[in-house]
Design an enzyme around this catalytic site. Structure first.
Site, mmCIF file in Angstrom:
data_model
loop_
_atom_site.group_PDB
_atom_site.id
_atom_site.type_symbol
_atom_site.label_atom_id
_atom_site.label_comp_id
_atom_site.label_asym_id
_atom_site.label_seq_id
_atom_site.Cartn_x
_atom_site.Cartn_y
_atom_site.Cartn_z
ATOM 1 N N ARG A 1 0.463 -1.590 0.066
ATOM 2 C CA ARG A 1 0.256 0.069 -0.296
ATOM 3 C C ARG A 1 0.566 1.120 -0.171
ATOM 4 O O ARG A 1 1.238 1.133 0.802
ATOM 5 C CB ARG A 1 -1.435 -0.303 1.214
ATOM 6 C CG ARG A 1 -2.257 -1.025 1.334
ATOM 7 C CD ARG A 1 -2.380 -1.420 2.415
ATOM 8 N NE ARG A 1 -4.015 -2.344 2.953
ATOM 9 C CZ ARG A 1 -3.824 -2.781 3.537
ATOM 10 N NH1 ARG A 1 -4.438 -1.804 4.528
ATOM 11 N NH2 ARG A 1 -5.435 -3.533 3.008
ATOM 12 N N ASP B 1 2.416 4.691 -0.357
ATOM 13 C CA ASP B 1 1.457 6.510 -0.259
ATOM 14 C C ASP B 1 1.459 7.078 -0.806
ATOM 15 O O ASP B 1 2.410 6.362 -2.512
ATOM 16 C CB ASP B 1 2.351 6.972 1.331
ATOM 17 C CG ASP B 1 2.479 5.780 2.502
ATOM 18 O OD1 ASP B 1 1.427 5.372 3.238
ATOM 19 O OD2 ASP B 1 3.218 5.932 3.117
ATOM 20 N N ARG C 1 11.643 5.466 4.181
ATOM 21 C CA ARG C 1 11.822 6.561 4.424
ATOM 22 C C ARG C 1 12.464 7.356 5.872
ATOM 23 O O ARG C 1 13.297 7.997 6.054
ATOM 24 C CB ARG C 1 10.322 6.962 4.450
ATOM 25 C CG ARG C 1 9.519 7.254 3.146
ATOM 26 C CD ARG C 1 8.085 7.523 3.334
ATOM 27 N NE ARG C 1 7.749 9.200 3.404
ATOM 28 C CZ ARG C 1 7.019 9.744 3.310
ATOM 29 N NH1 ARG C 1 5.820 8.774 3.255
ATOM 30 N NH2 ARG C 1 7.025 10.922 3.474
#
Length: 260
Positions: free
Chosen positions: A46, A48, A206
């Site tokens: 999923r 972003d 990230r």
């Protein structure tokens, strides 16, 4: 099963959301037209808003009139609008039949992400959606030293952002965390962080990247990484790097391929 690439700049992420343009939503819309009935995709990741994919995987099942080998080409025409030379921001690369019980998320043995950093004094406006632009010089060797300390099986709770699906188990195995550096013609360098693992927490790559950038800037020492892992505290890790530099590069269904 579909293999899909997309430019995440114009999407609110992968997952279908009411009133928002998403990759899953666009693909389901087009495939439903082609197949003459509702199609629901199950994806492996999923991603972003703003995150890109070189090889996302997704699957759907049902009895449809269109042959499997025609789905990709026909869907891509609809996704681009069909005009001469038109290129869309999402494209199906490959379509294959898999066993009915197969699920791309639960069947995945691991994934590879790539994070791109442009390290140059002046920003490039045309690359703003495709990399993290850092103007201050980064020491790639320090970043490599820190990256190696992240490899292995650890509890990565310190590298998990709030807001995702709650996870009881935050232990993951990273098989490869590597930093490659190549010079830019105009000066500076392009850095590419490759991360392969058996699973990832919310914003994990990230946050790993943001922490390694701080190591490269001299704000942290590479040897701090094991202590950050042990802390199990998001506040001890570095900043969350922006989504634009992140690419889902590959999904592995054969665990041995993770090591190649």
């Amino acid at each position: 099963m579909l293999t899909i690439e997309y430019d995440g700049s114009g999407f609110s992420g992968w997952q279908r959301q009411p009133g928002k343009r998403t990759v899953q939503g666009e693909l389901e819309r087009v495939l439903s037209v082609l197949c003459g009935g509702p199609v629901e995709l199950a994806g492996t990741s999923r991603t972003d808003a703003g995150v890109h994919a070189l090889a996302q995987r997704a699957a759907f099942s049902g009895e449809y009139g269109i042959p499997t080998e025609r789905i990709g080409e026909a869907a891509n025409r609809l996704l681009t609008g069909g005009g001469p030379g038109s290129v869309g921001d999402v494209r199906i690369l490959h379509v294959e039949e898999v066993p009915e019980e197969f699920h791309p998320r639960f069947g995945a043995a691991g994934k590879k992400y790539i994070y791109k950093i442009r390290n140059a004094p002046a920003p490039d406006v045309f690359l703003r959606n495709y990399c993290y632009q850092v103007s201050r010089p980064l020491d790639a060797e320090r970043m490599r030293r820190g990256a190696l300390l992240l490899e292995g099986t650890h509890d990565f709770r310190s590298f998990m952002a709030a807001g995702g699906t709650p996870r009881e188990n935050t232990v993951r195995t990273l098989y490869r965390v590597r930093v490659e550096e190549s010079p830019l013609p105009e000066g500076g360098a392009e850095l590419s962080l490759e991360v392969r693992g058996d699973g990832f927490l919310y914003n994990m790559v990230r946050i790993l990247t943001g922490t390694l950038v701080e190591v490269g800037l001299g704000k942290r020492e590479p040897e701090e990484l094991p202590e950050i892992l042990k802390a199990l505290d998001r506040g001890q890790a570095g900043h969350t790097a922006p989504p634009q530099g992140l690419y889902l590069a590959e999904v592995y269904f054969d665990k041995e391929a993770l090591f190649r």
